[in-house]
Design an enzyme around this catalytic site. Sequence first.
Site, PDB file in Angstrom:
ATOM      1  N   LYS A  42       0.828  -1.214   0.000  1.00 23.39           N
ATOM      2  CA  LYS A  42       0.000   0.000   0.000  1.00 23.39           C
ATOM      3  C   LYS A  42       0.863   1.267   0.000  1.00 23.39           C
ATOM      4  O   LYS A  42       0.629   2.177  -0.778  1.00 23.39           O
ATOM      5  CB  LYS A  42      -0.924   0.039   1.238  1.00 23.39           C
ATOM      6  N   ARG A  99      -9.256   0.765   9.265  1.00 19.70           N
ATOM      7  CA  ARG A  99      -8.879  -0.610   9.590  1.00 19.70           C
ATOM      8  C   ARG A  99      -9.973  -1.329  10.363  1.00 19.70           C
ATOM      9  O   ARG A  99      -9.811  -2.503  10.682  1.00 19.70           O
ATOM     10  CB  ARG A  99      -7.604  -0.606  10.404  1.00 19.70           C
ATOM     11  N   ARG A 153      12.016  -6.297   4.934  1.00 17.11           N
ATOM     12  CA  ARG A 153      11.804  -4.864   4.722  1.00 17.11           C
ATOM     13  C   ARG A 153      12.731  -4.017   5.603  1.00 17.11           C
ATOM     14  O   ARG A 153      12.925  -4.282   6.777  1.00 17.11           O
ATOM     15  CB  ARG A 153      10.349  -4.518   5.043  1.00 17.11           C
ATOM     16  N   ARG A 173      11.882  -1.784  10.979  1.00 17.91           N
ATOM     17  CA  ARG A 173      10.815  -1.372  11.893  1.00 17.91           C
ATOM     18  C   ARG A 173      10.714  -2.384  13.025  1.00 17.91           C
ATOM     19  O   ARG A 173      10.794  -3.579  12.791  1.00 17.91           O
ATOM     20  CB  ARG A 173       9.483  -1.323  11.129  1.00 17.91           C
ATOM     21  N   ARG A 193       0.071  -9.104  13.475  1.00 17.23           N
ATOM     22  CA  ARG A 193      -0.528  -8.044  12.646  1.00 17.23           C
ATOM     23  C   ARG A 193      -1.409  -8.662  11.556  1.00 17.23           C
ATOM     24  O   ARG A 193      -2.468  -8.135  11.219  1.00 17.23           O
ATOM     25  CB  ARG A 193       0.571  -7.172  12.022  1.00 17.23           C
TER      26      ARG A 193
HETATM   27  P1  AMP Z   1       1.127   0.455   9.329  1.00 18.73           P
HETATM   28  O1  AMP Z   1       2.362   1.220   9.087  1.00 18.73           O
HETATM   29  O2  AMP Z   1      -0.044   0.952   8.553  1.00 18.73           O
HETATM   30  O3  AMP Z   1       1.325  -1.042   9.179  1.00 18.73           O
HETATM   31  O4  AMP Z   1       0.751   0.694  10.869  1.00 18.73           O
HETATM   32  C1  AMP Z   1       1.629   0.361  11.921  1.00 18.73           C
HETATM   33  C2  AMP Z   1       0.844   0.230  13.222  1.00 18.73           C
HETATM   34  O5  AMP Z   1       0.204   1.480  13.525  1.00 18.73           O
HETATM   35  C3  AMP Z   1      -0.290  -0.790  13.202  1.00 18.73           C
HETATM   36  O6  AMP Z   1       0.161  -2.106  13.486  1.00 18.73           O
HETATM   37  C4  AMP Z   1      -1.201  -0.233  14.287  1.00 18.73           C
HETATM   38  O7  AMP Z   1      -0.688  -0.515  15.580  1.00 18.73           O
HETATM   39  C5  AMP Z   1      -1.097   1.269  14.075  1.00 18.73           C
HETATM   40  N1  AMP Z   1      -2.103   1.767  13.091  1.00 18.73           N
HETATM   41  C6  AMP Z   1      -1.860   2.337  11.884  1.00 18.73           C
HETATM   42  N2  AMP Z   1      -3.003   2.689  11.268  1.00 18.73           N
HETATM   43  C7  AMP Z   1      -4.003   2.317  12.105  1.00 18.73           C
HETATM   44  C8  AMP Z   1      -5.418   2.394  12.032  1.00 18.73           C
HETATM   45  N3  AMP Z   1      -6.060   2.930  10.975  1.00 18.73           N
HETATM   46  N4  AMP Z   1      -6.142   1.903  13.086  1.00 18.73           N
HETATM   47  C9  AMP Z   1      -5.528   1.389  14.169  1.00 18.73           C
HETATM   48  N5  AMP Z   1      -4.198   1.266  14.301  1.00 18.73           N
HETATM   49  C10 AMP Z   1      -3.425   1.733  13.280  1.00 18.73           C
END
Ligand code: AMP
Length: 219
Positions: A13, A88, A127, A160, A171
Amino acid sequence: MYVILLGAPGSGKGTQAKQLVEKYGIPQISTGDILRKALKDGTELGKEAKKFMDAGELVTDALILGIIEERLKVDDCKNGAIFDGFPRTIQQADGMESMLKKTGANIAFCVSLEVPDENIITRLTARRLCSKCGQDYNTVSNPPPADGLCTKCGGEIIQRSDDQEATIRNRLEVYHRQTSPLQDYYSGRGLLRIVDGDGSPQEIFEKLCRLFDDYNKKS
Ligand code: AMP
């Protein structure tokens, strides 16, 4: 043009959103990036989100909707945005719908990038990213230079903390349980577009551009 990129963590994404921003001139809104910045800056938001992020769990809907409400007020979003990693949950999707309605805007469509779980695990454990500018690297397909410094900005290239295998598996589980129901949510509204996310980034980008261009032609 408000477009949602749906897909498991590591489905591509973020990579796609960055290219789409360049081509279509609307901003990427990544709640993950916003939270990581808050964490780095040591803000209250960052402190609150940290425990959820470290465990690979979702941050609360109220917190996320607050972030989106603020972000959508910024001028650059008035003609559209690419949502990456948001919504989400169904509650987030409902919240976003009411926010956009207030300004008379609608979701153009929601793309679901489909990648099998095992490929996601391989991708995410490999990554790496620049801690300064966010440039992506991958130990297999796009290895970081030997000095560990970003070729774009000289920043330190890191992994990360939530890209460890146990956290990745959690996740993914969270994605299937809490986020994938959004496919039915958007399909029921006639807005879901499925894209096979298992090709090269360029192939996937071309498929996404077709969706964007078709939408622009019709509207
Ligand atoms: P991402 O980089 O999008 O994979 O997000 C990393 C982490 O941030 C996720 O595992 C969640 O803990 C938190 N996070 C990001 N976006 C959301 C969202 N829309 N709702 C809830 N938690 C989020």
